[in-house]
Motif scaffolding. Structure first.
Motif, PDB file in Angstrom:
ATOM      1  N   GLY A 182       0.829  -1.218   0.000  1.00 28.89           N
ATOM      2  CA  GLY A 182       0.000   0.000   0.000  1.00 28.89           C
ATOM      3  C   GLY A 182       0.856   1.257   0.000  1.00 28.89           C
ATOM      4  O   GLY A 182       0.810   2.064  -0.949  1.00 28.89           O
ATOM      5  N   PRO A 183       1.689   1.443   1.036  1.00 28.29           N
ATOM      6  CA  PRO A 183       2.477   2.675   1.075  1.00 28.29           C
ATOM      7  C   PRO A 183       3.534   2.755  -0.019  1.00 28.29           C
ATOM      8  O   PRO A 183       3.766   3.827  -0.579  1.00 28.29           O
ATOM      9  N   ALA A 184       4.173   1.619  -0.366  1.00 26.57           N
ATOM     10  CA  ALA A 184       5.261   1.674  -1.356  1.00 26.57           C
ATOM     11  C   ALA A 184       4.721   2.102  -2.722  1.00 26.57           C
ATOM     12  O   ALA A 184       5.284   2.984  -3.374  1.00 26.57           O
ATOM     13  N   LEU A 185       3.618   1.499  -3.157  1.00 24.73           N
ATOM     14  CA  LEU A 185       3.078   1.825  -4.487  1.00 24.73           C
ATOM     15  C   LEU A 185       2.425   3.203  -4.490  1.00 24.73           C
ATOM     16  O   LEU A 185       2.615   3.984  -5.421  1.00 24.73           O
ATOM     17  N   ALA A 186       1.665   3.525  -3.438  1.00 24.94           N
ATOM     18  CA  ALA A 186       1.020   4.848  -3.396  1.00 24.94           C
ATOM     19  C   ALA A 186       2.069   5.957  -3.411  1.00 24.94           C
ATOM     20  O   ALA A 186       1.845   7.029  -3.979  1.00 24.94           O
ATOM     21  N   ALA A 187       3.213   5.689  -2.815  1.00 30.93           N
ATOM     22  CA  ALA A 187       4.268   6.707  -2.757  1.00 30.93           C
ATOM     23  C   ALA A 187       5.067   6.784  -4.057  1.00 30.93           C
ATOM     24  O   ALA A 187       6.008   7.568  -4.161  1.00 30.93           O
ATOM     25  N   GLY A 188       4.721   5.951  -5.040  1.00 29.81           N
ATOM     26  CA  GLY A 188       5.326   6.085  -6.365  1.00 29.81           C
ATOM     27  C   GLY A 188       6.509   5.171  -6.634  1.00 29.81           C
ATOM     28  O   GLY A 188       7.270   5.392  -7.570  1.00 29.81           O
ATOM     29  N   ASN A 189       6.670   4.138  -5.832  1.00 33.07           N
ATOM     30  CA  ASN A 189       7.777   3.194  -6.018  1.00 33.07           C
ATOM     31  C   ASN A 189       7.333   1.955  -6.788  1.00 33.07           C
ATOM     32  O   ASN A 189       6.132   1.715  -6.964  1.00 33.07           O
ATOM     33  N   ALA A 190       8.323   1.133  -7.198  1.00 35.10           N
ATOM     34  CA  ALA A 190       8.055  -0.225  -7.663  1.00 35.10           C
ATOM     35  C   ALA A 190       8.485  -1.173  -6.549  1.00 35.10           C
ATOM     36  O   ALA A 190       9.262  -0.793  -5.670  1.00 35.10           O
ATOM     37  N   VAL A 191       7.977  -2.412  -6.597  1.00 34.98           N
ATOM     38  CA  VAL A 191       8.259  -3.364  -5.524  1.00 34.98           C
ATOM     39  C   VAL A 191       8.710  -4.700  -6.111  1.00 34.98           C
ATOM     40  O   VAL A 191       8.122  -5.199  -7.067  1.00 34.98           O
ATOM     41  N   VAL A 192       9.764  -5.250  -5.518  1.00 35.69           N
ATOM     42  CA  VAL A 192      10.121  -6.663  -5.748  1.00 35.69           C
ATOM     43  C   VAL A 192       9.890  -7.348  -4.415  1.00 35.69           C
ATOM     44  O   VAL A 192      10.561  -7.045  -3.433  1.00 35.69           O
ATOM     45  N   MET A 193       8.895  -8.247  -4.381  1.00 35.13           N
ATOM     46  CA  MET A 193       8.487  -8.842  -3.099  1.00 35.13           C
ATOM     47  C   MET A 193       8.779 -10.338  -3.073  1.00 35.13           C
ATOM     48  O   MET A 193       8.551 -11.043  -4.052  1.00 35.13           O
ATOM     49  N   LYS A 194       9.257 -10.788  -1.906  1.00 37.80           N
ATOM     50  CA  LYS A 194       9.397 -12.239  -1.700  1.00 37.80           C
ATOM     51  C   LYS A 194       8.517 -12.650  -0.523  1.00 37.80           C
ATOM     52  O   LYS A 194       8.807 -12.306   0.623  1.00 37.80           O
ATOM     53  N   PRO A 195       7.449 -13.410  -0.797  1.00 40.81           N
ATOM     54  CA  PRO A 195       6.666 -13.948   0.319  1.00 40.81           C
ATOM     55  C   PRO A 195       7.424 -15.107   0.950  1.00 40.81           C
ATOM     56  O   PRO A 195       8.417 -15.585   0.393  1.00 40.81           O
ATOM     57  N   SER A 196       6.952 -15.577   2.078  1.00 39.20           N
ATOM     58  CA  SER A 196       7.585 -16.746   2.706  1.00 39.20           C
ATOM     59  C   SER A 196       7.492 -17.948   1.774  1.00 39.20           C
ATOM     60  O   SER A 196       6.489 -18.149   1.091  1.00 39.20           O
ATOM     61  N   GLU A 197       8.535 -18.741   1.786  1.00 44.71           N
ATOM     62  CA  GLU A 197       8.544 -19.966   0.971  1.00 44.71           C
ATOM     63  C   GLU A 197       7.456 -20.926   1.404  1.00 44.71           C
ATOM     64  O   GLU A 197       7.099 -21.853   0.675  1.00 44.71           O
ATOM     65  N   MET A 198       6.896 -20.736   2.622  1.00 39.83           N
ATOM     66  CA  MET A 198       5.852 -21.659   3.085  1.00 39.83           C
ATOM     67  C   MET A 198       4.463 -21.242   2.597  1.00 39.83           C
ATOM     68  O   MET A 198       3.549 -22.057   2.577  1.00 39.83           O
ATOM     69  N   THR A 199       4.303 -19.979   2.226  1.00 37.80           N
ATOM     70  CA  THR A 199       2.980 -19.481   1.819  1.00 37.80           C
ATOM     71  C   THR A 199       3.106 -18.578   0.587  1.00 37.80           C
ATOM     72  O   THR A 199       2.780 -17.401   0.631  1.00 37.80           O
ATOM     73  N   PRO A 200       3.580 -19.141  -0.545  1.00 39.12           N
ATOM     74  CA  PRO A 200       3.944 -18.252  -1.658  1.00 39.12           C
ATOM     75  C   PRO A 200       2.795 -17.813  -2.569  1.00 39.12           C
ATOM     76  O   PRO A 200       2.909 -16.798  -3.249  1.00 39.12           O
ATOM     77  N   PHE A 201       1.676 -18.558  -2.602  1.00 45.66           N
ATOM     78  CA  PHE A 201       0.779 -18.453  -3.759  1.00 45.66           C
ATOM     79  C   PHE A 201      -0.126 -17.223  -3.779  1.00 45.66           C
ATOM     80  O   PHE A 201      -0.375 -16.636  -4.820  1.00 45.66           O
ATOM     81  N   SER A 202      -0.642 -16.834  -2.615  1.00 40.99           N
ATOM     82  CA  SER A 202      -1.603 -15.717  -2.622  1.00 40.99           C
ATOM     83  C   SER A 202      -0.944 -14.413  -3.055  1.00 40.99           C
ATOM     84  O   SER A 202      -1.590 -13.557  -3.675  1.00 40.99           O
ATOM     85  N   THR A 203       0.350 -14.249  -2.769  1.00 39.09           N
ATOM     86  CA  THR A 203       1.021 -12.998  -3.157  1.00 39.09           C
ATOM     87  C   THR A 203       1.137 -12.902  -4.684  1.00 39.09           C
ATOM     88  O   THR A 203       1.014 -11.818  -5.256  1.00 39.09           O
ATOM     89  N   VAL A 204       1.353 -14.053  -5.337  1.00 40.62           N
ATOM     90  CA  VAL A 204       1.411 -14.049  -6.807  1.00 40.62           C
ATOM     91  C   VAL A 204       0.064 -13.577  -7.368  1.00 40.62           C
ATOM     92  O   VAL A 204      -0.008 -12.760  -8.285  1.00 40.62           O
ATOM     93  N   ARG A 205      -1.013 -14.070  -6.782  1.00 38.79           N
ATOM     94  CA  ARG A 205      -2.347 -13.674  -7.269  1.00 38.79           C
ATOM     95  C   ARG A 205      -2.605 -12.182  -7.018  1.00 38.79           C
ATOM     96  O   ARG A 205      -3.201 -11.507  -7.854  1.00 38.79           O
ATOM     97  N   LEU A 206      -2.126 -11.674  -5.875  1.00 37.54           N
ATOM     98  CA  LEU A 206      -2.274 -10.234  -5.605  1.00 37.54           C
ATOM     99  C   LEU A 206      -1.614  -9.426  -6.722  1.00 37.54           C
ATOM    100  O   LEU A 206      -2.130  -8.396  -7.160  1.00 37.54           O
TER     101      LEU A 206
END
Ligand code: NAD
Length: 491
Positions: free
Chosen positions: A171-195
């Protein structure tokens, strides 16, 4: 329509998400479902060359889309559409998360996803409220501080609330005009890809939100040490936070926001509304089966009501509805993995060996998966392993005090300072003790966050640096440039 679903029928997105596309990937981490222990999927590992590709893609997307320099309201609009899509897709998104995580499907829909969508809207609305400053300077000059985004932000999240934690960063990173490279936990990876897929569908330019799957030592390390990452935002354990801070400094100085572990006290005075306190404390420790950074795991209660209060906790703690996360009726979460439940058992075992008395729980639930019974231990002092270690499970310790000073001293943990609870009917004492508690958040006569995204969250001491949520999180995603202009008429 029931929310219950068949975990075998869920189609998991496989691969990293870079530049708006799923990218097939090498390296495999075998995953088991916490709810029944079944093997169900693999998580790929992004090697450093894939991290390079994602950072480069994010840099190019920033340059070509003008996301950081556009009319800020354009960012607001795209993020509102993204939040709308999250809500429209909530059941499917929740299924992806419920398969791999400890979050029950009903909690995800009513809680995590609904709150995250609102929180994305909150930050979207901040995009066009940020002003640069004209500052007083010497005569004949004009000074300004100009607010600008950082560029590409590296964000790393834990497994305990995957969508919520991703939302706190995005929320804050994108609203503030940045790009994001995100790594979710290796145990729960899938929902972040869908986001991330939903972000592109909503019109957020492809490449602004990339997701890399993988572990800490390979993928996480390559992100936090990448020279193209201008800021690191991390939520996870204190040990990993320390390693990340070091790594982020090694390849070039960059700011880090660290939301880390805790061992939060709950101080109960004899004059408190004990029913209210017991309900709040039990709700607080049972949420996600204690797998919450702010789990209020150390009950510190005035001696004159201690036995009465222990009885109230013992009555309430076993009232749970455990079940698989894909069952709509489930109210009590599994523990994330065999490793984590074995760790809980080990700490509780050590605590008992060092004098703790088991008042309830202290065992696994007899059912498939990794479920641990709500547990209350008494007879512990501040040196007992159960009052020292962040257990990350449904385990409460109960200690007693006789004076306010003693209660405050007991509440102080040598390492952690994330949150604290305080129960009293005496307003002056509440405010006095609040000031003395060494914690980034103090809840008085309640325990746990509200849905007020304006309230920041973050730790004192080794519980972290900086804040998520609130205006502070938005400002932490921008930096300021100083400008001085001579405007004096030439002689
Ligand atoms: P963890 O530190 O093991 O992992 C968190 C994330 O960091 C994962 O994505 C992991 O792959 C990655 N990682 C691990 N080592 C890394 C390294 N050296 N470099 C880069 N990345 C690395 O934590 P966890 O077990 O996933 O989550 C539980 C912890 O998170 C608890 O300590 C909890 O208190 C904390 N937490 C804190 C907050 C908060 O707001 N303060 C919120 C949620 C969870």
């Amino acid at each position: 329509m029931t929310l219950s679903f068949d975990p075998e029928a869920v189609d998991l997105p496989s691969g990293h998400f870079i530049g708006g596309e799923l990218v097939t990937a090498n390296g495999r981490i075998g995953l088991r479902r916490p709810s029944d222990g079944a093997d169900y999927a693999d998580c790929p590992i992004a090697e450093p060359d894939v991290v390079d590709r994602a950072v480069e893609t994010a840099q190019k997307a920033l340059a070509s889309s003008g996301w950081g320099s556009c009319i800020p309201r354009d960012r607001t609009r795209a993020m509102h559409r993204w939040a709308d899509l999250m809500e429209a897709e909530a059941p499917a998104l929740a299924r992806l998360e419920a398969v791999s995580s400890t979050r029950p499907i009903a909690h995800l829909i009513a809680g995590d996803i609904a709150v995250t969508a609102e929180q994305i809207r909150f930050f979207a609305e901040m995009a066009d409220k940020e002003c640069s400053d004209l500052v007083p300077t010497q005569d004949g000059a004009m000074g300004m501080t100009v607010s600008e985004p950082y560029g590409v932000i590296g964000a790393i999240t834990p497994w305990n609330f995957p969508i919520s934690m991703a939302g706190w960063k995005l929320g804050p990173a994108l609203a503030a005009g940045n790009a994001v490279v995100m790594k979710p936990s290796e145990m729960t990876p899938f929902s972040t890809v869908r986001l991330a897929q939903l972000a592109v569908e909503a019109g957020i330019p492809a490449g602004l939100f990339n997701v890399l799957l993988g572990d800490g030592p390979v993928t996480g390390n390559a992100i936090t040490g990448h020279p193209g990452i201008r800021k690191v935002s991390f939520t996870g354990s204190t040990a990993a936070g320390a390693a990340i801070m070091e790594n982020a400094a090694r390849t070039g100085i960059r700011p880090v926001t660290l939301e880390l572990g805790g061992k939060s006290p709950q101080v109960v005075f004899a004059d408190a509304d004990l029913e209210l306190a017991a309900n709040a404390i039990v709700r607080g420790i049972l949420a996600n089966a204690g797998q919450a950074c702010v789990a209020g795991s150390r009950v510190i209660v005035e001696a004159s009501v201690a036995e009465q209060f222990a009885g109230m906790l013992i009555e309430r703690l076993p009232q749970i509805r455990p079940g698989p996360t894909w069952d709509a009726d489930t109210d009590y979460s599994p523990i994330i993995s065999e490793r984590q439940i074995a760790r809980i058992e080990a700490i509780v075992g050590d605590a008992i060996a060092q004098g703790a008395e088991v008042r309830c729980g202290a065992e696994r639930l007899d059912r498939p998966g990794y479920f641990y019974a709500p547990t209350l231990l008494t007879g512990v002092d501040n040196d007992n392993p159960a009052s020292q270690a962040e257990i990350f499970g449904p385990v409460l310790t109960l200690q007693t005090f006789t004076t306010e000073e003693e209660g405050v001293a007991m509440a102080d943990h040598p390492t952690y300072g994330l949150a604290a609870g305080l129960f009293t009917r005496d307003l002056s004492r509440g405010l006095r003790v609040m000031r003395q508690l060494q914690a980034g958040t103090v809840w008085i006569n309640r325990y746990g966050r509200s849905r007020d995204h304006i309230l920041p969250t973050g730790g004192y001491k080794s519980s972290g640096i900086g804040k998520d949520l609130g205006r502070e999180a938005f400002h932490a995603n921008r930096r300021s440039k100083t400008v001085l202009i001579d405007i004096a008429r030439p002689e």
